[in-house]
Design an enzyme around this catalytic site. Structure first.
Site, PDB file in Angstrom:
ATOM      1  N   ALA A  70       0.825  -1.209   0.000  1.00  0.00           N
ATOM      2  CA  ALA A  70       0.000   0.000   0.000  1.00  0.00           C
ATOM      3  C   ALA A  70       0.858   1.257   0.000  1.00  0.00           C
ATOM      4  O   ALA A  70       0.357   2.352   0.188  1.00  0.00           O
ATOM      5  CB  ALA A  70      -0.926  -0.014   1.221  1.00  0.00           C
TER       6      ALA A  70
ATOM      7  N   GLY B 102       5.467   1.124   3.318  1.00  0.00           N
ATOM      8  CA  GLY B 102       6.791   0.641   3.744  1.00  0.00           C
ATOM      9  C   GLY B 102       6.759  -0.614   4.595  1.00  0.00           C
ATOM     10  O   GLY B 102       7.645  -0.831   5.423  1.00  0.00           O
ATOM     11  N   SER B 103       5.727  -1.477   4.386  1.00  0.00           N
ATOM     12  CA  SER B 103       5.637  -2.665   5.244  1.00  0.00           C
ATOM     13  C   SER B 103       6.809  -3.614   5.012  1.00  0.00           C
ATOM     14  O   SER B 103       7.358  -4.171   5.968  1.00  0.00           O
ATOM     15  CB  SER B 103       4.311  -3.394   5.057  1.00  0.00           C
ATOM     16  OG  SER B 103       4.321  -4.149   3.879  1.00  0.00           O
TER      17      SER B 103
ATOM     18  N   ALA C 283       9.901  -3.015   4.067  1.00  0.00           N
ATOM     19  CA  ALA C 283      11.131  -2.511   4.682  1.00  0.00           C
ATOM     20  C   ALA C 283      11.054  -2.632   6.202  1.00  0.00           C
ATOM     21  O   ALA C 283      12.028  -3.026   6.846  1.00  0.00           O
ATOM     22  CB  ALA C 283      11.367  -1.060   4.294  1.00  0.00           C
TER      23      ALA C 283
ATOM     24  N   ASP D  80      13.059   3.693   2.297  1.00  0.00           N
ATOM     25  CA  ASP D  80      12.174   2.939   3.206  1.00  0.00           C
ATOM     26  C   ASP D  80      12.960   2.302   4.347  1.00  0.00           C
ATOM     27  O   ASP D  80      12.534   2.359   5.507  1.00  0.00           O
ATOM     28  CB  ASP D  80      11.403   1.846   2.445  1.00  0.00           C
ATOM     29  CG  ASP D  80      10.240   2.406   1.653  1.00  0.00           C
ATOM     30  OD1 ASP D  80      10.230   3.615   1.404  1.00  0.00           O
ATOM     31  OD2 ASP D  80       9.345   1.628   1.267  1.00  0.00           O
TER      32      ASP D  80
END
Ligand code: PMV
Length: 327
Positions: free
Chosen positions: A109, A112-113, A115, A157
């Site tokens: 989305a 930055g999930s 990273a 990120d």
């Protein structure tokens, strides 16, 4: 002994896409975090279990054997393995691992999930083996994982997730980190449409090849908005920040990276009283971000829901990666 590490996600306030060519991106760490717990295993397997991302499985050497969530394959999982593996390689240890991953950050989305998960894995594994890794080392090792997902990402990120706060990132320049007094809340609206940053960056590149003069003018303007945006942010000039976000959204739309649902949420947020709103990240889905007074945030969240988006109030987080030993 087991170790827990957490690391924050991020939003891009200004400079997505333009930063690939020119000018700074202004990126904020957010108070939504990924959490990793790690334990040693007796065998050599690297085992991942994600309660809220819906997958479990293990790597035996480089082969992934899914136990749950067959669709979780490929680059994202490989990034997790590489983060754990490179950390052990750097510390000169060989061990099997049990890693449990939880995340409050929606995946794919633009928040930055991946990273944040890579950073938390590196920090947790480093602490498990008493590696004494510095934040810089954690950040660089997590970048190895990020490269698997994104090719040659800018590195923003993994930096924001490691150090937290506000970063000014520009290619070829030193990253600068900022802290502001007090909180800085925003509303984000998730379109719940997954998208690929790689593909959207490629689309802008193709448009620039077809219309170099026009696209370069747009990129120049975006770079200028981003510079002015940082000034407004530091002065906490919220009405000006809002104007600049609105201009930035128009420029991003002109490059073809917005979608109808993002536009709807952006306009609905402005209609509900936001100072400004724009898409954030690569576009094509993912999220938008709206800036407003606190008193208008409820109305903005409702407006986003009416567009079938998923609203969250977020704040800047100055806390980067953190580890904790659990006995
Ligand atoms: O992956 P996202 O949504 O955070 O966007 C990345 C920002 C881009 O400028 C589009 C790409 C880049 O590498 O800077």
């Amino acid at each position: 002994m087991s170790v827990e590490a957490t690391a924050p996600g991020k939003v891009i306030l200004f400079g997505e896409h333009s930063v690939v060519y020119k000018g700074p991106a202004i990126v904020l760490a957010i108070d939504k975090r990924a959490k990793v717990n790690v334990n040693r295993r007796q065998d050599k397997r690297i085992y991942f279990d994600s309660l809220d991302l819906g997958f479990a499985g293990f790597f035996e050497d480089e082969n992934y054997i899914p136990v749950k969530g067959e669709t979780w394959r490929g680059r994202r999982l490989e990034a997790l393995r590489v983060s754990a593996f490179k950390t052990m390689e750097q510390l000169d240890v060989e061990s099997g691992l049990d890693l449990i991953i939880r995340s409050e950050i929606p995946i794919a989305a633009g928040l930055g999930s991946s990273a944040a998960i890579c950073v938390a894995i590196v920090a947790a594994v480093g602490e498990l083996f008493d590696g004494g890794l510095s934040k810089r080392e954690i950040c660089d090792l997590a970048y190895e994982g990020e490269k698997v997902v994104h090719g040659t990402p800018s590195g923003v990120d993994n930096n924001i997730s490691t150090f937290g706060g506000i970063l000014r990132y520009e290619r070829g320049a030193e990253m600068e980190r900022f802290e502001l007094e007090g909180s800085l809340p925003f509303v984000i609206g998730n379109s719940k449409r997954k998208r690929s940053t790689r593909r959207l960056v490629g689309r802008v590149r193709a448009l620039r090849e077809r219309e170099p003069d026009l696209v370069d003018e747009v990129i120049d303007s975006m770079a200028e908005v981003s510079r002015k945006g940082l000034e407004a942010l530091v002065k906490r000039d919220l009405p000006r920040l809002g104007d600049l976000m609105n201009i930035n959204h128009g420029l991003l739309s002109s490059l073809g990276v917005s979608i109808a649902k993002l536009d709807l949420m952006v306009h609905a947020s402005r209609g509900a009283g936001a100072y400004g709103a724009k898409l954030t990240g690569a576009g094509g889905g993912g999220c938008m971000i709206a800036l407003s007074e606190r008193s208008k945030m409820g109305a903005i969240q409702k407006a986003i829901q009416r567009c079938r988006g998923d609203p969250h109030v977020i704040d800047v987080s100055y806390e980067g990666v953190k580890t904790r030993r659990l006995e």
